[in-house]
Scaffold this active site. Structure first.
Site, short mmCIF file in Angstrom:
data_model
loop_
_atom_site.label_atom_id
_atom_site.label_comp_id
_atom_site.label_asym_id
_atom_site.label_seq_id
_atom_site.Cartn_x
_atom_site.Cartn_y
_atom_site.Cartn_z
N ARG A 199 0.81 -1.23 0.00
CA ARG A 199 0.00 0.00 0.00
C ARG A 199 0.84 1.27 0.00
NH1 ARG A 199 -2.76 -2.98 3.91
NH2 ARG A 199 -4.50 -4.14 3.03
N LYS A 221 1.41 11.42 -11.88
CA LYS A 221 0.65 10.34 -12.53
C LYS A 221 1.54 9.13 -12.74
CE LYS A 221 -2.74 13.12 -15.07
NZ LYS A 221 -3.23 13.50 -16.41
N GLU A 263 7.60 18.21 -26.58
CA GLU A 263 6.86 18.66 -25.39
C GLU A 263 7.45 19.96 -24.84
OE1 GLU A 263 4.17 17.00 -24.58
OE2 GLU A 263 4.47 14.88 -25.08
N LYS A 305 5.07 22.80 -16.19
CA LYS A 305 4.08 21.75 -15.96
C LYS A 305 3.55 21.82 -14.54
CE LYS A 305 2.64 17.05 -16.38
NZ LYS A 305 2.91 15.66 -16.72
N GLU A 315 -8.31 18.96 -14.37
CA GLU A 315 -8.27 19.02 -15.83
C GLU A 315 -9.60 19.48 -16.40
OE1 GLU A 315 -5.77 16.10 -17.50
OE2 GLU A 315 -6.42 16.45 -19.54
N ARG A 319 -5.48 22.62 -17.44
CA ARG A 319 -4.58 21.49 -17.55
C ARG A 319 -4.67 20.82 -18.91
NH1 ARG A 319 -2.85 16.90 -13.07
NH2 ARG A 319 -1.37 15.90 -14.44
N ASN A 323 -2.25 19.47 -23.59
CA ASN A 323 -2.49 18.57 -24.70
C ASN A 323 -2.46 19.27 -26.06
OD1 ASN A 323 -2.80 16.13 -23.22
ND2 ASN A 323 -4.80 16.86 -22.54
N HIS A 326 -2.01 17.22 -29.14
CA HIS A 326 -2.18 15.82 -28.76
C HIS A 326 -3.43 15.19 -29.37
CE1 HIS A 326 1.14 16.52 -26.06
NE2 HIS A 326 1.07 15.30 -25.56
N HIS A 330 -2.77 12.15 -31.35
CA HIS A 330 -3.34 10.87 -30.94
C HIS A 330 -3.96 10.16 -32.14
CE1 HIS A 330 -5.09 7.89 -28.36
NE2 HIS A 330 -6.32 8.22 -28.70
N HIS A 343 5.73 9.20 -29.78
CA HIS A 343 4.70 10.11 -29.27
C HIS A 343 5.01 11.57 -29.61
CE1 HIS A 343 1.75 11.88 -26.60
NE2 HIS A 343 2.71 12.51 -25.92
N1 LIG Z 1 3.20 10.08 -15.98
C1 LIG Z 1 3.06 11.07 -16.84
O1 LIG Z 1 2.60 12.15 -16.49
C2 LIG Z 1 3.50 10.87 -18.27
C3 LIG Z 1 3.69 11.96 -19.09
C4 LIG Z 1 4.15 11.73 -20.39
C5 LIG Z 1 4.39 10.45 -20.84
N2 LIG Z 1 4.18 9.40 -20.00
C6 LIG Z 1 4.43 8.03 -20.44
O2 LIG Z 1 5.80 7.92 -20.75
C7 LIG Z 1 5.97 6.90 -21.73
C8 LIG Z 1 6.86 7.42 -22.80
O3 LIG Z 1 8.10 7.76 -22.19
P1 LIG Z 1 9.44 7.78 -23.03
O4 LIG Z 1 9.22 8.62 -24.21
O5 LIG Z 1 10.50 8.11 -22.09
O6 LIG Z 1 9.54 6.28 -23.59
P2 LIG Z 1 10.35 5.00 -23.07
O7 LIG Z 1 10.35 4.91 -21.62
O8 LIG Z 1 9.81 3.84 -23.83
O9 LIG Z 1 11.86 5.30 -23.56
C9 LIG Z 1 12.11 5.40 -24.94
C10 LIG Z 1 13.24 4.45 -25.38
O10 LIG Z 1 14.48 4.97 -24.96
C11 LIG Z 1 15.21 4.00 -24.24
N3 LIG Z 1 16.02 4.74 -23.29
C12 LIG Z 1 15.60 5.38 -22.20
N4 LIG Z 1 16.61 6.08 -21.66
C13 LIG Z 1 17.69 5.87 -22.43
C14 LIG Z 1 19.01 6.33 -22.40
N5 LIG Z 1 19.42 7.21 -21.46
N6 LIG Z 1 19.88 5.87 -23.31
C15 LIG Z 1 19.46 5.03 -24.27
N7 LIG Z 1 18.21 4.59 -24.38
C16 LIG Z 1 17.33 5.01 -23.47
C17 LIG Z 1 14.16 3.14 -23.64
O11 LIG Z 1 14.67 1.88 -23.29
C18 LIG Z 1 13.16 3.08 -24.78
O12 LIG Z 1 13.56 2.13 -25.71
C19 LIG Z 1 4.59 6.54 -22.22
O13 LIG Z 1 4.21 5.30 -21.65
C20 LIG Z 1 3.69 7.64 -21.67
O14 LIG Z 1 2.39 7.19 -21.39
C21 LIG Z 1 3.73 9.60 -18.73
ZN LIG Z 2 2.68 14.20 -24.62
#
Ligand SMILES: NC(=O)c1ccc[n+]([C@@H]2O[C@H](COP(=O)([O-])OP(=O)(O)OC[C@H]3O[C@@H](n4cnc5c(N)ncnc54)[C@H](O)[C@@H]3O)[C@@H](O)[C@H]2O)c1
Ligand SMILES: [Zn+2]
Ligand SMILES: NC(=O)c1ccc[n+]([C@@H]2O[C@H](COP(=O)([O-])OP(=O)(O)OC[C@H]3O[C@@H](n4cnc5c(N)ncnc54)[C@H](O)[C@@H]3O)[C@@H](O)[C@H]2O)c1
Ligand SMILES: [Zn+2]
Lengths: 442, 442
Positions: A199, A221, A263, A305, A315, A319, A323, A326, A330, A343
């Site tokens: 928890r 999030k 972003e 942010k 939101e 907020r 997007n 987006h 999307h 993305h």
């Molecule tokens: N929580 C939130 O508020 C929030 C906001 C935006 C996005 N997200 C989420 O984040 C995810 C996307 O994140 P992302 O773009 O970081 O993708 P990701 O985590 O898949 O990373 C992208 C790629 O880069 C590689 N990688 C990461 N760091 C590296 C490094 N230093 N050197 C070499 N390779 C590296 C990873 O292994 C992966 O293959 C999505 O699932 C999205 O939903 C969440």
């Molecule tokens: Zn985004």
């Protein structure tokens, strides 16, 4: 190279102790080897952030990045953005070489047991370094790790269970700390695991992509995907600290770097014209991974942010402006198949479409359209959707968007001067049609 | 039948507006058909409850159950225990026939979509009734349901996913409400699902076992089991309201009823002597499911649990006292195989063992030993572990108990007058050995 005259000036919503304007931001030459100074002092900006559960306060402040002369004498002091959430406040440390400063991490480890959650790609690059940083001079701490497969398609419950399996087999108790080492996928999964294990246990984020450093580390999030949709299962959960070592970006593929910058550009367009202007002048430095430029862009993004989230926790309006691009983006991700475009790439094309539509509505100057095109090109991001996208593909995805209310699709559009946007369903449908047709073959 | 002289007097930690003492509690004849009055007014008792995430306040107050004459004129007013958690405060409604008062539920439904989570046993009994209560006179609300298999062994991630599947397939959004209809298994699972779906949706509890009515509805713990241990994955999450219709207990198997009463007896022993005395006089009424007696016992139990949780959120000491009998009981559940004895049955035998040991230590009077034996017998609960349990079985399970610190097993033991206990590792090991040997063949 920027002229000092139109270097950074902070937006009116922030109160700062203004130094001479040329010291407010790093002005970077195309070569990133010249030393410079960051703002010496920014007054604290207190923001109200409210999660669903509790009203909290974010306080964004910045401490200076030391100049190079100082850094040669000892470790470089990190830039710090403080996220003030009452008794769950935490700092975001931003800078080069921070993983070589074990005390930064160690002061936030609670208990004697740590579980690092990472993936197959990142483990060979940084797992030893992070393990070392956690344990050096700290013989009481023992570190376990779990290495997940790499990819958005593994952001699911089955893979999450591997984290619980490892934690339980290692007999971790409530006093342990989970460390997320990786991009947004790892951060979201590890955060949700930390929220749920017994928890709730302590949690540290070490984001290693631009996307995770400028976006997922702020706002709390966490979560996983369901086979029927993204991020449908999760929790609001805050870390003990976020440690952003900009050096980790040196191994990040170019496309991933650029994707995250989409972003960053977004923050400038929706609310921070000065930041946008700074980016226009420093995009080359960002693309060449200049640590100070990256640190500044990341800090400024985190602050933006945090501030938006603080002003509209539910939101209901503001907020949603996060997007920008987006909704169109999307549609591209869905229509084109997830994972073909990243993305941020889809968001970049989406931003261009939103800007085009804003211009057709007569809400912005032509100059903004050109500047957006230009900065995205500098960042090597797409400025149009994939050729295979049709008007119908856009329309069918946009029809089921969460922002549809009473049959009306609300969009984030730019309006007025640079740095201003609206979230509205009150626009001429013709402009949307024209935008779709101008970007699609049919 | 109670003499008015030693009828209920509330413990010193509570400030109450004292009426004439004979009006403070229901005094029940062996037949439960005679009308009586509950306390007319209890002053609010403000308590501090702190979850891991936020400091919150529980405020327990009670409103009167109407007497029967009044109830014939209209619906019976529920007893209400208010749980005050700042902006997440919620009421616990307790009484007979509450599911026939749709406005109680309807005022706590947010949005137009409801998902009832229940199981195969409870659905045929109460699903229609609850669906009716949610929808009657309320044409805007649509109700979906998901029926899970019945049993502790289904309290796992695979089954939890069925709740998410249903919610997502039904296209529920953030404004929906999850309703848990069932015992502690359903309440814990539905609560965790509500905490996680879209990072948190509204949640109503309709507990239908004594165990869930007196225990799991207070304190905010939700969760599921992992194959390696119970309740290892979950969240702290508060409902919008808890609706306890004591009539639902009419279909509860006798063993389940008695099992829940073990926890009720526990509250009396660890901190509420007057409640224990009330139980001694009214156990027959409870066993015969007298609605007013049940409502009173449930109310008093909820208040006791809320108060303990409030005083020690981190379970560093006081909160552990809620585990009286649970260390021995857990050994019985594990050694004997989960599910052979019900949880409350194992706890009952465990209470007897803890009391025996307290007596051997010279910490309590013989009379308390006798009274505990007597009340458990009245409740048809075991007063000794199963015959197959050996000293070794106890010792091996107790050695890995969470309450072992530095090799010392801390236990909850009674000490002093009725209603007082200690949580301590500072006792003569010989007493523990003697207790184990006196209850086991070898
Ligand atoms: N929580 C939130 O508020 C929030 C906001 C935006 C996005 N997200 C989420 O984040 C995810 C996307 O994140 P992302 O773009 O970081 O993708 P990701 O985590 O898949 O990373 C992208 C790629 O880069 C590689 N990688 C990461 N760091 C590296 C490094 N230093 N050197 C070499 N390779 C590296 C990873 O292994 C992966 O293959 C999505 O699932 C999205 O939903 C969440
Ligand atoms: Zn985004
Ligand atoms: N969250 C907490 O703080 C907390 C506290 C105590 C126990 N628990 C959890 O609660 C669970 C035990 O709860 P429980 O004892 O209610 O068990 P349960 O939910 O399994 O219910 C017991 C049995 O009674 C049946 N049943 C329920 N209501 C009925 C009714 N009105 N009529 C006929 N049959 C009915 C159920 O289908 C089940 O077969 C455990 O999983 C335990 O971990 C949680
Ligand atoms: Zn129990």
């Amino acid at each position: 190279m920027a002229s000092t005259a139109n270097a950074l000036s902070l937006p009116v919503t922030r109160k700062i102790a203004v130094g001479s304007s040329d010291r407010l931001a790093p002005r970077l030459p195309s070569s990133s080897s010249v030393s410079f100074r960051l703002p010496v002092e920014l007054k604290q900006v207190r923001l109200n952030v409210t999660s669903r559960a509790t009203r909290v306060r974010i306080c964004a402040s910045a401490t200076p990045v030391m100049d190079k002369a100082a850094s040669e004498a000892g470790p470089r002091a990190p830039t710090i953005v403080d996220v003030d959430l009452g008794d769950r406040s935490y700092p975001i440390y931003i800078g080069s070489g921070l993983l070589d400063q074990p005390e930064l991490l160690q002061r936030h480890v609670h208990g004697k047991r740590v579980l690092i959650v990472t993936n197959e790609t990142i483990a060979p690059l940084y797992l030893d370094k992070v393990t070392h940083a956690l344990t050096v001079g700290n013989p009481n701490v023992s570190v376990d790790h779990v290495i997940l497969p790499d990819g958005e398609k593994y952001k699911n419950m089955d893979v999450l269970m591997k984290v619980f399996d490892k934690a339980i087999e290692s007999r971790l108790d409530r006093r342990c700390t989970f460390v997320a080492l990786g991009g947004g996928v790892i951060g979201d999964m590890c955060g949700y695991a930390a929220a749920s294990f017994l928890r709730g246990v302590n949690f540290i984020q070490i984001p290693t992509t631009v996307m995770s450093q400028v976006d997922s580390s702020v706002g709390g999030k966490t979560g996983i995907n369901h086979r029927l949709g993204k991020n449908l299962i999760g929790a609001f959960y805050q870390p003990q600290c976020v440690l952003i070592d900009t050096d980790t970006l040196n191994t990040l593929p170019d496309r991933e770097l650029a994707s995250g910058l989409a972003e960053v550009i977004k923050y400038g367009l929706i609310r921070d014209a000065d930041f946008f202007e700074w980016q226009e002048k420093n995009m080359q430095a960002l693309m060449s991974r200049d640590p100070a430029a990256l640190a500044y862009a990341i800090k400024r993004s985190c602050e933006n942010k945090a501030e938006v989230v603080s002003l509209d926790e539910k939101e209901s309006g503001l907020r949603a402006t996060l997007n920008l691009g987006h909704t169109f983006g999307h549609a591209i991700e869905t229509g084109f198949g997830y994972g073909v475009w990243l993305h941020g790439e889809a968001v970049a094309a989406g931003i261009v479409m939103a800007v085009d539509m804003s211009y057709r509505l007569g809400w912005i100057d032509e100059s903004i359209v050109a500047r957006v095109q230009n900065i995205l090109k500098q960042a090597k991001l797409p400025t149009a959707p994939p050729e295979t996208m049709t008007v119908e593909m856009f329309k069918s995805v946009m029809a089921v968007d969460k922002k549809v209310a009473d049959g009306l699709l609300r969009l984030i559009l730019l309006k007025g001067h640079l740095g201003n946007c609206v979230f509205t369903g009150d626009y001429d449908r013709k402009a949307l049609d024209e935008t779709l047709h101008s970007f699609c073959k049919s």
